[in-house]
Design an enzyme around this catalytic site. Structure first.
Site, PDB file in Angstrom:
ATOM      1  N   GLU A 153       0.819  -1.172   0.092  1.00  0.00           N
ATOM      2  CA  GLU A 153       0.015  -0.082   0.009  1.00  0.00           C
ATOM      3  C   GLU A 153       1.088   1.336   0.018  1.00  0.00           C
ATOM      4  OE1 GLU A 153      -2.200   3.161   0.113  1.00  0.00           O
ATOM      5  OE2 GLU A 153      -3.095   1.079  -0.313  1.00  0.00           O
ATOM      6  N   ARG A 194     -17.430   4.017   4.382  1.00  0.00           N
ATOM      7  CA  ARG A 194     -16.324   3.339   3.542  1.00  0.00           C
ATOM      8  C   ARG A 194     -15.110   3.075   4.675  1.00  0.00           C
ATOM      9  NH1 ARG A 194     -15.160   3.338  -1.801  1.00  0.00           N
ATOM     10  NH2 ARG A 194     -16.772   4.270  -3.293  1.00  0.00           N
ATOM     11  N   ARG A 218     -20.350  16.337  -2.055  1.00  0.00           N
ATOM     12  CA  ARG A 218     -20.457  15.211  -1.137  1.00  0.00           C
ATOM     13  C   ARG A 218     -20.327  15.895   0.349  1.00  0.00           C
ATOM     14  NH1 ARG A 218     -17.783   9.590  -3.322  1.00  0.00           N
ATOM     15  NH2 ARG A 218     -18.424   9.719  -5.659  1.00  0.00           N
ATOM     16  N   ASP A 247     -11.037  -0.626  -9.697  1.00  0.00           N
ATOM     17  CA  ASP A 247     -10.940   0.471 -10.261  1.00  0.00           C
ATOM     18  C   ASP A 247      -9.777   0.479 -11.124  1.00  0.00           C
ATOM     19  OD1 ASP A 247     -13.353   1.498  -9.158  1.00  0.00           O
ATOM     20  OD2 ASP A 247     -12.402   2.792  -7.628  1.00  0.00           O
ATOM     21  N   ALA A 278     -17.969  -0.508  -6.123  1.00  0.00           N
ATOM     22  CA  ALA A 278     -17.285  -1.408  -4.978  1.00  0.00           C
ATOM     23  C   ALA A 278     -17.810  -2.921  -5.262  1.00  0.00           C
ATOM     24  CB  ALA A 278     -17.891  -0.878  -3.585  1.00  0.00           C
TER      25      ALA A 278
END
Length: 438
Positions: free
Chosen positions: A41, A134, A214, A326, A339
């Site tokens: 990551e 999320r 958002r 993605d 998702a």
């Protein structure tokens, strides 16, 4: 059910690039199949941006098939519609603009009905609209990954085959080896670039000509503003060149709000998420109805997101490098399916890898994964763009005909939600010449 252990049974090692939903689900799936893996990551810790993410019936089935132990964690954070009579609804669709605003937005376009008029209620399986925050969903996934398996601060820059190994080079100058690499590194994917090549015409994500505001609203304030029925149950408010959706998250403590607008021309800022100027949002939704205006006025810490998606890639694998989620098929959010497609990808790919027993067969598994996943996921991308045009009365076939719109809304999502994942896996296994024991 305890989390899977890092006790490899297969004679190969997989590198997973990216620690979002797709990367974590892939890692969990590999562990369940007894496959040695390391998760790389780029960030210093696991993190997700954004608030609510929809989990459709297909996504929930994929999640359970991937790791039955995830069910309890999911149930603890999932939020659906509050009213029992609306439990099966995905969204209720309503007209959101005042009658006089239609002419201004569309060169004399006539309003199809009164503001607040209900267009359709779309049912979705037995559980209807279900969403998770999320960050909370990421926490559930992280708890299923053994400590020490993830390596942080590892932004992949190159992947190349050297002899019998795949060598990953990282931005910090380090390198690692694996027998295969799965790229789950998001819409700005480096592994996609490596796989397709710098000269590919479908390499980069494209601006969808939509952006979204958002933000979140405390549920008590939302109820005070628009009442229980609208606040605690998933709603969409439709208008010309824009639409607003709201749904409850965090077990009903919070309303998640996403307000979409159309944009001609290109997105000119290299950043895709920007701090929002509240006056811009007010101007964008001037002429919309009272419910929408009240909701937007209550949004806390809103920001603005440019919406990009991927043109269709000709393949999701090359040799022993594959991409999913993605990185392979970034989509706009208009069908709540992005998702879910990543979770489906992870289920299919990890189970195919679990059926082989040597490094030489990895490419066959990748080929079968590509065969069963590419057309479906790319159809989601295309139909998601189409859905936005539908919601915003830009579809030339349906226009402002509310009867045609209702029929389309009530039928357009079933192919996403009702997918038979076991049959999909069987098709892939048959392609590999494997016996199915599903």
């Amino acid at each position: 059910m305890p989390p899977p252990l890092n006790t490899p049974k297969k004679p190969f090692h997989i590198a997973v690039c990216g620690g979002g939903i797709g990367g974590l689900c892939t890692t969990i799936g590999l562990l369940h199949q007894g496959i040695s893996c390391t998760l790389y990551e780029s960030a210093p810790a696991f993190a997700e941006i954004g608030a609510g993410v929809s989990i459709g019936p297909n996504a929930l089935r994929a999640l359970t098939l991937l790791d039955p132990g995830l069910s309890a964690g999911y149930e603890a954070i999932a939020t659906g519609n509050a009213d029992e009579s609306k439990r099966r609804f995905w969204f209720e669709f309503n007209l959101g603009m005042k009658e006089g605003a239609w002419a201004e937005s569309g060169r004399g376009l006539k309003a199809p009905g009164k503001e607040g008029e209900r267009i359709a209620g779309v049912e979705c399986g037995d559980r209807g609209q279900e969403s998770v925050h999320r960050a909370h969903f990421l926490d559930v996934l992280v708890k299923r990954v053994p400590e020490g398996l993830a390596r942080f601060g590892k932004r992949v820059e190159r992947v190349e085959r050297v002899g019998g190994k795949m060598v990953l080079g990282f931005e910090d100058g380090s390198s690692e080896e694996a027998d295969a690499v799965i790229g789950c590194d998001g819409v700005k994917s480096v592994t996609r670039r490596i796989l397709l090549g710098e000269d590919s015409e479908v390499l980069n994500p494209t601006f969808s000509h939509k952006y979204a505001y958002r933000g979140l609203v405390p549920m008590e304030k939302a109820v005070e503003a628009v009442g229980d029925a609208l606040a605690r149950n998933a709603q969409q408010y439709l208008g010309h060149h824009g639409h607003v959706l709201t749904f409850p998250i965090e077990k009903g403590k919070t309303m998640n709000v996403v307000a979409f607008q159309n944009k001609d021309g290109d997105w000119e800022d290299e950043r895709w998420v920007l701090p929002m100027k509240r006056e811009d949002m007010i101007n964008d939704f001037a002429g919309w109805g009272e419910s929408v205006q009240k909701i937007l006025s209550l949004m806390e810490n809103p920001d603005i997101w440019a919406l990009f998606d991927h043109p269709p890639a000709p393949t999701y694998y090359k040799g022993r490098l594959a991409i999913l989620g993605d990185a392979a098929h970034a989509s706009t959010p208009h069908q709540g399916a992005g998702a879910g497609q990543a979770i489906e990808d992870a289920y299919i790919l990890t189970h195919l890898l679990g059926k082989i027993n040597c490094v030489e067969d990895i490419e066959d598994a990748f080929r079968a994964y590509d065969h069963v996943r590419r057309l479906r996921t790319q159809k989601v991308v295309v139909t998601s763009r189409e859905a936005a045009r539908l919601y915003e009365f830009e579809d030339e076939t349906i226009g402002t005909d509310l009867d045609l719109l209702k029929k389309n809304l009530e039928t357009r999502y079933s192919w996403i939600w009702d997918e038979d994942l076991l049959q999909q896996l069987k098709t892939a296994q048959d392609m590999m010449g494997l016996k199915s024991n599903l």
